[in-house]
Write a protein that holds these residues in place. Structure first.
Motif, PDB file in Angstrom:
ATOM      1  N   ASP A 100      54.435  12.903  78.050  1.00  0.00           N
ATOM      2  CA  ASP A 100      54.090  13.918  77.053  1.00  0.00           C
ATOM      3  C   ASP A 100      54.164  15.318  77.658  1.00  0.00           C
ATOM      4  OD1 ASP A 100      52.982  15.482  75.064  1.00  0.00           O
ATOM      5  OD2 ASP A 100      51.166  14.291  74.828  1.00  0.00           O
ATOM      6  N   PHE A 101      53.551  15.499  78.824  1.00  0.00           N
ATOM      7  CA  PHE A 101      53.527  16.809  79.480  1.00  0.00           C
ATOM      8  C   PHE A 101      54.933  17.339  79.726  1.00  0.00           C
ATOM      9  CE2 PHE A 101      53.705  19.409  83.305  1.00  0.00           C
ATOM     10  CZ  PHE A 101      52.699  20.344  83.096  1.00  0.00           C
ATOM     11  N   HIS A 102      55.798  16.521  80.287  1.00  0.00           N
ATOM     12  CA  HIS A 102      57.129  16.997  80.664  1.00  0.00           C
ATOM     13  C   HIS A 102      58.054  17.161  79.457  1.00  0.00           C
ATOM     14  CE1 HIS A 102      56.568  17.119  84.994  1.00  0.00           C
ATOM     15  NE2 HIS A 102      55.835  16.038  84.868  1.00  0.00           N
ATOM     16  N   LEU A 103      57.986  16.262  78.502  1.00  0.00           N
ATOM     17  CA  LEU A 103      58.808  16.419  77.302  1.00  0.00           C
ATOM     18  C   LEU A 103      58.414  17.668  76.516  1.00  0.00           C
ATOM     19  CD1 LEU A 103      59.153  12.796  75.861  1.00  0.00           C
ATOM     20  CD2 LEU A 103      60.903  14.158  77.011  1.00  0.00           C
ATOM     21  N   SER A 104      57.136  18.019  76.559  1.00  0.00           N
ATOM     22  CA  SER A 104      56.662  19.200  75.832  1.00  0.00           C
ATOM     23  C   SER A 104      57.270  20.495  76.362  1.00  0.00           C
ATOM     24  CB  SER A 104      55.129  19.287  75.899  1.00  0.00           C
ATOM     25  OG  SER A 104      54.534  18.208  75.224  1.00  0.00           O
ATOM     26  N   LYS A 105      57.834  20.452  77.577  1.00  0.00           N
ATOM     27  CA  LYS A 105      58.482  21.635  78.146  1.00  0.00           C
ATOM     28  C   LYS A 105      59.814  21.944  77.460  1.00  0.00           C
ATOM     29  CE  LYS A 105      56.681  21.132  82.886  1.00  0.00           C
ATOM     30  NZ  LYS A 105      57.084  20.973  84.318  1.00  0.00           N
ATOM     31  N   VAL A 109      56.594  17.245  70.970  1.00  0.00           N
ATOM     32  CA  VAL A 109      56.183  15.849  71.126  1.00  0.00           C
ATOM     33  C   VAL A 109      55.110  15.525  70.095  1.00  0.00           C
ATOM     34  CG1 VAL A 109      55.221  14.117  72.684  1.00  0.00           C
ATOM     35  CG2 VAL A 109      56.687  15.938  73.592  1.00  0.00           C
ATOM     36  N   GLU A 110      55.388  14.533  69.280  1.00  0.00           N
ATOM     37  CA  GLU A 110      54.425  14.100  68.263  1.00  0.00           C
ATOM     38  C   GLU A 110      53.840  12.752  68.684  1.00  0.00           C
ATOM     39  OE1 GLU A 110      54.341  12.825  63.510  1.00  0.00           O
ATOM     40  OE2 GLU A 110      56.194  13.567  64.445  1.00  0.00           O
ATOM     41  N   ARG A 111      52.555  12.732  68.951  1.00  0.00           N
ATOM     42  CA  ARG A 111      51.884  11.469  69.262  1.00  0.00           C
ATOM     43  C   ARG A 111      51.743  10.652  67.991  1.00  0.00           C
ATOM     44  NH1 ARG A 111      46.334  11.022  72.133  1.00  0.00           N
ATOM     45  NH2 ARG A 111      46.961   8.879  72.512  1.00  0.00           N
TER      46      ARG A 111
END
Length: 221
Positions: A100-105, A109-111
């Motif tokens: 989640d952290f890295h994709l958000s860069k 990102v939708e949980r």
């Protein structure tokens, strides 16, 4: 003194209700010792606390104290999340948070949860990632290989939702071929290890997963 990074960490922990040194070492810090040193300082300031997981690793979960939750609520209008620990899903949760952290860069990102997405999707992935081009990609964090029949049924359900791609993120590159070979052949299927995901995003700003067909012939070394 609380730094901007500390605030970002608090917000990140609040998103999941808890986090782990193993997560912070691959997100906000360079290694586990550096992450542990900072968390211990914050714990002494009563900003975070530790919960024992009952596992060898991760041994402890990091949770926000009531004071920190109140700060996020009063100063940042964030709703504090309750904390629950499920020993059977902790390792999956560790990988989820790092992904989640890295994709958000590089995108949004939708949980996903059964509660929020059961009426929208035939199969609920771990995340739905939307890149800068607007492509919607199912993200699956996979720790345990399912049986071939289960993957057949799963892909049948996913095909009804028709995402632009499905990316399976595995704990190591050595596992990719085994997963790719057991799944139904589909041009929308891609694979990547967690370490490759982090490296590619940091160095190129892209995920660069391997297509299923290519995965079947690549050496795991």
């Amino acid at each position: 003194m609380i730094t901007e990074r500390d605030l970002d960490i608090f917000k990140f922990i609040n998103k999941y209700g808890k986090s782990y040194i193993e997560v912070l070492a691959k997100t906000f810090f360079t290694n586990e010792q550096v992450a542990r040193n900072r968390m211990n300082i914050l714990a002494k300031q009563n900003l975070i606390s530790y919960w024992n997981t009952g596992l060898m690793k991760p041994r402890r979960a990091i949770v926000l104290t009531a004071d920190t939750k109140a700060m996020l609520e009063n100063e940042y209008e964030m709703v504090p999340r309750s904390t629950k620990l499920n020993r059977t899903t902790i390792h999956h949760n560790v990988m989820e948070q790092i992904v989640d952290f890295h994709l958000s860069k590089i995108g949004t990102v939708e949980r996903t949860t059964v509660y929020t997405h059961k009426e929208k999707l035939h199969h609920i992935p771990d995340f739905i990632f939307t890149n800068e081009s607007g492509n919607k990609i199912n993200i699956e964090v996979e720790l345990t290989k399912k049986s071939a029949p289960r993957y057949v049924k799963l892909m049948q359900s996913v095909s009804k939702d028709n995402p632009d791609a499905i990316i399976y993120i595995l704990s190591s590159k050595q596992k990719i071929k085994a997963y790719a070979s057991i799944m139904t052949k589909w041009h929308k299927l891609f694979f990547i290890s967690l370490d490759e995901l982090i490296k590619n995003i940091e160095q190129t700003g892209q995920i660069k997963p391997t297509p299923q067909e290519q995965s079947l012939f690549e050496s795991p070394i």
